[in-house]
Write an enzyme that holds these catalytic residues in place. Sequence first.
Site, short mmCIF file in Angstrom:
data_model
loop_
_atom_site.label_atom_id
_atom_site.label_comp_id
_atom_site.label_asym_id
_atom_site.label_seq_id
_atom_site.Cartn_x
_atom_site.Cartn_y
_atom_site.Cartn_z
N MET A 250 -59.02 51.23 -5.97
CA MET A 250 -58.74 51.10 -7.40
C MET A 250 -58.58 49.61 -7.75
SD MET A 250 -56.67 54.47 -8.51
CE MET A 250 -55.04 53.99 -7.99
N GLY A 251 -59.09 48.74 -6.85
CA GLY A 251 -59.06 47.32 -7.13
C GLY A 251 -57.70 46.69 -6.88
N TYR A 252 -57.54 45.49 -7.41
CA TYR A 252 -56.37 44.65 -7.14
C TYR A 252 -56.21 44.55 -5.62
CZ TYR A 252 -52.78 41.78 -9.00
OH TYR A 252 -52.06 40.68 -9.37
N GLY B 217 -54.59 44.95 2.98
CA GLY B 217 -54.82 46.31 3.46
C GLY B 217 -56.26 46.74 3.20
N HIS B 218 -56.74 46.52 1.96
CA HIS B 218 -58.14 46.85 1.65
C HIS B 218 -59.10 46.00 2.49
CE1 HIS B 218 -56.25 47.66 -2.47
NE2 HIS B 218 -56.79 48.82 -2.16
N GLY C 167 -56.72 53.77 4.00
CA GLY C 167 -55.52 53.18 4.61
C GLY C 167 -54.50 54.29 4.90
N VAL D 12 -51.11 47.92 6.72
CA VAL D 12 -50.93 46.46 6.86
C VAL D 12 -49.65 46.10 6.11
CG1 VAL D 12 -51.95 44.19 6.40
CG2 VAL D 12 -53.43 46.12 6.98
#
Length: 278
Positions: free
Chosen positions: A30-32, A36-37, A147, A176
Amino acid sequence: MKIYRKTRDVSAFVKSVKAKGKRIGFIPTMGYLHEGHLSLMRRARQETDVVVISIFVNPKQFGPKEDYRRYPRNIKKDERLARLSGVDLIFYPSVSQVYPKGYLTHIDVEGVTEGLCGVFRPGHFRGVATVCCKLFNIVRPEIAYFGWKDAQQAIMIKRMVKDLNMDLAIKALPIVREADGLAMSSRNKRLSSRQRKDAAVLYKALSIARRLIREGQKSPVAITSKMGRMIKAKKGTRIDYISIVDEGLAGVKRVKKGNMIALAVWFGKTRLIDNVIV
Ligand code: PAF
């Protein structure tokens, strides 16, 4: 790196990638974007030939009183981070591109979505399953990466993929954490500096729980009560749940190896989740 807003452009891209016999790794987001991403993107880069991510704040997974409008967004920064992480394509659709007028179809995964966050966020997992199913059909990845912070989501997606005979592998990668143990989340940005400091209590409580279990404590009530006291000592917190569950996400009577301690806690208007496996 390409950025496409239309499904038909992604489909054409996917078709040409498949024609060359290349494997697609996909990270729905979902962006931002945060570390972790990015850890998921780097893993996809290592394991597949073409890395696709989606950035879509999915309205169907937010309740009417939830933070859909306030969810943090920063597409320019996301583009930069994605490029640095070796992403080949960002799919950045509008809401009407994903849910055109007249849209009627939804996916409900039962059982594993009923406890934990399912109790407090009715309709949330239906929205997540629906959008992931659509995104998988558009991107047609060999592997999709999630994640483990959202463990219930990852378990549900694995179930959906198995139950619906979808032809892809789901990998859930470790949480993370920030230096003080707080699990990375786009929502951390919405914490005040006081709340941000206090939020470290979540991982502290989870770590103490894990230590108690290592020392022989087997009672979920004793463990979760201690955690609850630690968390409530921080001003402005509200606990949705602290639960110890088995692999099927059912509550346990006695703690066993492999169980998960999961929690959801509000700091003011921001709801954070976290978990550890014992
Ligand atoms: O975990 C998230 O960011 C979202 O739930 C997901 C998987 C991108 C679906 O909207």
